[in-house]
Design an enzyme around this catalytic site. Structure first.
Site, PDB file in Angstrom:
ATOM      1  N   PHE A 129       0.793  -1.232  -0.038  1.00 13.56           N
ATOM      2  CA  PHE A 129      -0.048   0.039   0.069  1.00 13.56           C
ATOM      3  C   PHE A 129       0.514   1.136  -0.023  1.00 13.56           C
ATOM      4  O   PHE A 129       1.725   1.493   0.671  1.00 13.56           O
ATOM      5  CB  PHE A 129      -0.917  -0.050   1.348  1.00 13.56           C
ATOM      6  CG  PHE A 129      -1.899   1.307   1.154  1.00 13.56           C
ATOM      7  CD1 PHE A 129      -3.218   1.214   0.373  1.00 13.56           C
ATOM      8  CD2 PHE A 129      -1.509   2.154   2.054  1.00 13.56           C
ATOM      9  CE1 PHE A 129      -3.745   2.296   0.445  1.00 13.56           C
ATOM     10  CE2 PHE A 129      -2.429   3.473   2.098  1.00 13.56           C
ATOM     11  CZ  PHE A 129      -3.588   3.328   1.289  1.00 13.56           C
ATOM     12  N   ASP A 214       9.222   2.785   1.283  1.00 10.59           N
ATOM     13  CA  ASP A 214       7.809   3.362   2.027  1.00 10.59           C
ATOM     14  C   ASP A 214       8.065   3.073   3.320  1.00 10.59           C
ATOM     15  O   ASP A 214       7.533   1.929   3.713  1.00 10.59           O
ATOM     16  CB  ASP A 214       6.635   2.823   1.309  1.00 10.59           C
ATOM     17  CG  ASP A 214       5.439   3.469   1.735  1.00 10.59           C
ATOM     18  OD1 ASP A 214       5.454   4.275   2.809  1.00 10.59           O
ATOM     19  OD2 ASP A 214       4.383   3.266   1.176  1.00 10.59           O
ATOM     20  N   LYS A 243       2.507   9.488   8.478  1.00 12.14           N
ATOM     21  CA  LYS A 243       2.274   9.096   9.841  1.00 12.14           C
ATOM     22  C   LYS A 243       2.542   9.560  11.133  1.00 12.14           C
ATOM     23  O   LYS A 243       2.101  10.638  11.488  1.00 12.14           O
ATOM     24  CB  LYS A 243       2.045   7.655   9.848  1.00 12.14           C
ATOM     25  CG  LYS A 243       1.105   7.219   8.535  1.00 12.14           C
ATOM     26  CD  LYS A 243       0.464   5.623   8.768  1.00 12.14           C
ATOM     27  CE  LYS A 243      -1.015   5.526   7.996  1.00 12.14           C
ATOM     28  NZ  LYS A 243      -0.258   4.817   6.554  1.00 12.14           N
TER      29      LYS A 243
END
Ligand SMILES: *Cc1c(COP(=O)(O)O)cnc(C)c1O
Length: 390
Positions: A129, A214, A243
């Site tokens: 993702f 990532d 995040k």
């Protein structure tokens, strides 16, 4: 009639009004233990006094100023992030998807700049993702999210995760780099093995392509080191963060080596809000806490304890849970029963968790949790599992 908020989320019927450390308090006054952290965002819990102080002090001085000018807190955050990582340079943006877009652009530009404009493709992994923008959706290649939004953005190939041979075989004359998560977060907490991550580094060096990581979810201490790739003793060329980076303030970053960022000259990339003063006050405050000596000793101690207790829960409820998964405090349980029902029942029991792929329930506590909160969470999980009617 269409809801005032576009209905792209399946929301639970609870409203949180306040947060205190590892706890959330609903409008009904109920206290929940927060092992979701807003999906790995509030890394230092809620209402952390140092973050509140940093943000309110900055709020009284200046909120925003364009990247057309010098921004001192941004300079400081960039210097601290480069000092604490493999990177030589940082671009600040506002979200994980944006960080990955920037990372993809840097990887492509590197080859265009060094005489190989034909190299623009990135090889990514199934089950990954990378965000919800058109390029990051194409990068992850998840059919479920791509369908209906037109032809996927070109330039991405896909191979199974943790399969070095498949990765090698997929490299072609147009390959610019490899794009991976060190641990697949949304995909279901599949941990990239040390051999795999080292193998990817060696493969990139051998082929003259870039390793793009990532670390939007795994970064900022989530796995027990500041960045998850550190566990493998390797470094990427480019990395996306978001995040936990602002501790709850929306912000993202792309980190790169000097070599990889060679083409990123004035005008090649930009963001109105990226590196905003309030965001940078938050990032610096998060770094103050995370870079303090001993911080990760406590994180790893709690991660070890949680892991051990979860193994026990899995062993006592084999018809409910299949296994414990993950790394550090990016952890969770693969369920036998439907994970969505588990998330709901745990919430009703007072524990906030987050679902993931492969029928996993993610447990993403703030990195500041203490032993009693690990015990409290495990007790709730054990109780919900014990009362499950199969
Ligand atoms: C959450 C996430 C993203 C996307 O971040 P947004 O801020 O939602 O755009 C990208 N990559 C990974 C690994 C993530 O976990």
């Amino acid at each position: 009639m269409i809801p005032a908020i576009l209905a792209t989320y399946a929301r639970a019927n609870v409203t949180f009004e306040r947060g205190e450390g590892a706890y959330l308090i609903s409008t009904e006054g109920r206290k929940y233990l927060d092992f979701g952290s807003g999906v790995a965002v509030t890394a230092l819990g809620h209402a952390h006094p140092h973050l509140i102080k940093a943000l309110t002090e900055q709020a009284q001085k200046l909120w925003h100023c364009s990247n057309l000018y010098q921004i001192a807190p941004q300079q400081r955050a960039a210097e601290r992030l480069t000092a604490a990582s493999f990177a030589d340079t940082v671009f600040f943006c506002n979200s994980g998807a944006e960080a990955m877009e920037g990372a993809i652009k840097i990887a492509r530009k590197y080859h265009a700049e060094t005489g190989h404009p034909e190299k623009y493709r990135l090889i990514a992994c199934t089950g990954s993702f990378h965000g919800r923008t058109l390029a990051t959706l194409a990068a992850a290649g998840n059919e479920k999210y791509i369908a209906g939004f037109g032809p996927p953005a070109p330039g991405f190939d896909h191979v199974p995760y943790n399969d070095l041979a498949a990765m090698r075989a997929a490299i072609g004359p147009e390959t610019a780099g490899i794009l991976v998560e060190p641990v697949q977060g949304e995909g279901g907490l599949t941990v990239g093995t040390v051999e795999y991550l080292r193998g990817l580094r060696a493969l990139c060096d051998e082929k003259g392509i870039l390793l793009v990581m990532d670390e939007v979810q795994t970064g900022m201490g989530r796995t027990g080191k500041l960045f998850a790739h550190e566990w493998a003793g390797i470094a990427p060329d480019v990395m996306g963060l978001a995040k936990g980076l602002g501790g709850g303030f929306p912000t993202g970053a792309v980190l790169a080596t000097e070599r990889a960022a060679v083409g990123m000259t004035p005008g090649t990339h930009g963001s109105t809000f990226g590196g905003n003063l309030l965001a940078m006050a938050s990032v610096n405050a998060v770094l103050d806490v995370m870079l303090a000596p001993g911080f990760f000793d406590q994180v790893n101690q709690m991660a070890g304890l949680l892991r051990q207790r979860l193994e026990e829960v899995v062993a006592s409820h084999p018809k409910i849970f299949a296994e414990q998964r993950g790394k550090g405090l990016l952890t969770g349980l693969r369920c036998v029963v439907p994970n969505t029902e588990m998330v709901e029942k745990l919430r009703n029991g007072g524990l906030i968790t987050v679902g993931a792929g492969e029928n996993v329930v993610r447990l993403l506590p703030p990195l500041i949790i203490e032993e009693r909160q690990v015990a409290e969470a495990v007790q709730i999980i054990d109780k919900v599992a014990g009362q499950w009617t199969l």
